[in-house]
Design an enzyme around this catalytic site. Structure first.
Site, PDB file in Angstrom:
ATOM      1  CE  LYS A 114      36.095  38.822  39.255  1.00 17.92           C
ATOM      2  NZ  LYS A 114      35.780  38.894  37.819  1.00 17.92           N
ATOM      3  CE  LYS A 207      39.807  32.417  41.147  1.00 16.88           C
ATOM      4  NZ  LYS A 207      38.523  32.492  40.544  1.00 16.88           N
ATOM      5  CE  LYS A 210      41.981  35.762  32.389  1.00 18.73           C
ATOM      6  NZ  LYS A 210      40.619  35.944  31.826  1.00 18.73           N
TER       7      LYS A 210
END
Ligand code: AMP
Ligand code: TRP
Length: 346
Positions: A114, A207, A210
């Site tokens: 992230k 994966k 969102k």
């Protein structure tokens, strides 16, 4: 100390709840209600570890709560609330910031992903995120945590934190009437079900997420039948026909993912599906998958829409859930304060 089993899990209100969240987490939440007391939390404090527009955060918080209810979670029998309403999460997270070691957090792969290349510019909250997650679970002394595969490392950290707290304060824990080193349980991850890792429809090696910029990479729970159909029809595949047995899915990530999604939605095994569809083209398989996905997800999306049209109702569920959660969290925090040596009103 009672050793009753208690389930806790959280989902971030960061927009676009998708099929991965549904199959990897929410369907398991629904199932566990039959056997356990469950606490399901919309983790708004985790969400702000990366920038969230405030109005969007409010909306997304109601959307996740609506998805829980639409999927079949009973907020009267169990507890559904948003994290920031119960101050015990933040209070225990601070104590855990002082228990966890820098070296432990440095190993967290989600932070590395992230934060990306510009690590200096990541928020301190993003770095300390796993400590808050441990606090979420342990402020209820929850024993079982249903999550997708990607949360496994965070759960291991929560177990390490629980153990270090128990060791560091073993004398005080005993003095407060608990078995020495027996205050926090070791929370167990429940990474179960046929789809613990749903992959992107555009790239079977990534994966479903969102935050993927392409909306075609995921099926959102709010998608209508047309959107679901289009996304499945456009989903990436390879030129080979479907294999006749599971072995044939190896090194064919897109085919494996679509068969896995079909299996999860239908409750059938991959092997069984390949007996039916093996040797055939993807077009026929996809047409069947569209019907199945619309049948299973359509009603959830429609119910979410109905619920989010009434924010007053959703908010009342979250407030009521928080009131009940707070009673439990405060009880743990009083013990924690005594154990650590903080003075408090009695
Ligand atoms: P998040 O949206 O990151 O808060 O995730 C909520 C829950 O969904 C967590 O239990 C995740 O592990 C799970 N989850 C998220 N993405 C996926 C995915 N692609 N496949 C399976 N589970 C997922
Ligand atoms: N980190 C989890 C995710 O991104 C969300 C989460 C926060 C959570 N606190 C939790 C999950 C506690 C389980 C238990 O998916």
């Amino acid at each position: 100390m009672t050793t009753q089993e208690l389930v806790f899990s959280g989902v971030q209100p960061t927009g676009n709840l998708h099929l991965g969240n549904y199959l990897g987490a929410i369907v398991n939440f629904v199932k566990l209600q039959e056997s356990h007391n469950c606490i399901y939390c919309v983790v708004d404090m985790h969400a702000i570890t990366v920038w969230q527009d405030p109005a969007d955060l409010t909306k997304a918080t109601r959307e996740v709560a609506a998805a829980f209810i639409a999927a079949g979670i009973d907020p009267r029998e169990h507890i559904v609330f948003n994290q920031s309403q119960v101050s015990g999460h933040a209070e225990l997270a601070w104590v855990f910031n002082c228990v966890a070691r820098l070296g432990w957090l440095n190993r967290m792969t989600q932070f590395k992903e992230k934060a990306g290349k510009d690590r200096e510019n990541a928020s301190v909250g993003l770095y300390a995120y796993p400590n808050l997650m441990a606090a979420d679970i342990l402020v209820y002394r929850a024993t079982h945590v249903p999550v997708g595969e990607d949360q496994k490392q965070h759960l291991e950290l929560a177990r390490d934190i629980a153990q270090k707290f128990n060791n560091d304060f073993s004398n005080e824990i005993r003095d407060n009437g608990f078995g020495a080193g027996q205050f926090f349980p070791q929370p167990e991850p429940l990474i179960t079900g046929p789809a613990t890792r749903v992959m992107s429809l555009r790239d079977g090696t990534k994966k479903m997420s969102k935050s993927d910029p392409s909306d075609y990479s995921r099926i959102n729970l709010s998608d209508d039948a047309d959107a679901i159909a289009q996304k499945i029809r456009k989903a990436k595949t390879d030129p080979e026909p479907l294999p006749g047995e599971e072995k044939g899915l190896e090194s064919r990530p897109e085919a494996d993912n679509l068969v896995g999604i079909y299996a999860a939605l239908s409750g059938r095994s991959k092997a069984d599906l390949l007996r039916e569809f093996g040797g055939g083209q993807f077009s026929n398989f996809k047409a069947n998958l569209v019907d199945l996905a619309v049948e299973k997800l359509g009603p959830v999306g429609a119910e979410m829409k109905r619920l989010t049209a009434d924010p007053g109702y959703v908010d009342s569920v979250l407030i009521d859930g928080a009131d009940r959660a707070r009673v439990l969290a405060d009880r743990t925090m009083n013990h924690v304060k005594d154990i650590v040596g903080f003075i408090r009103r009695r």
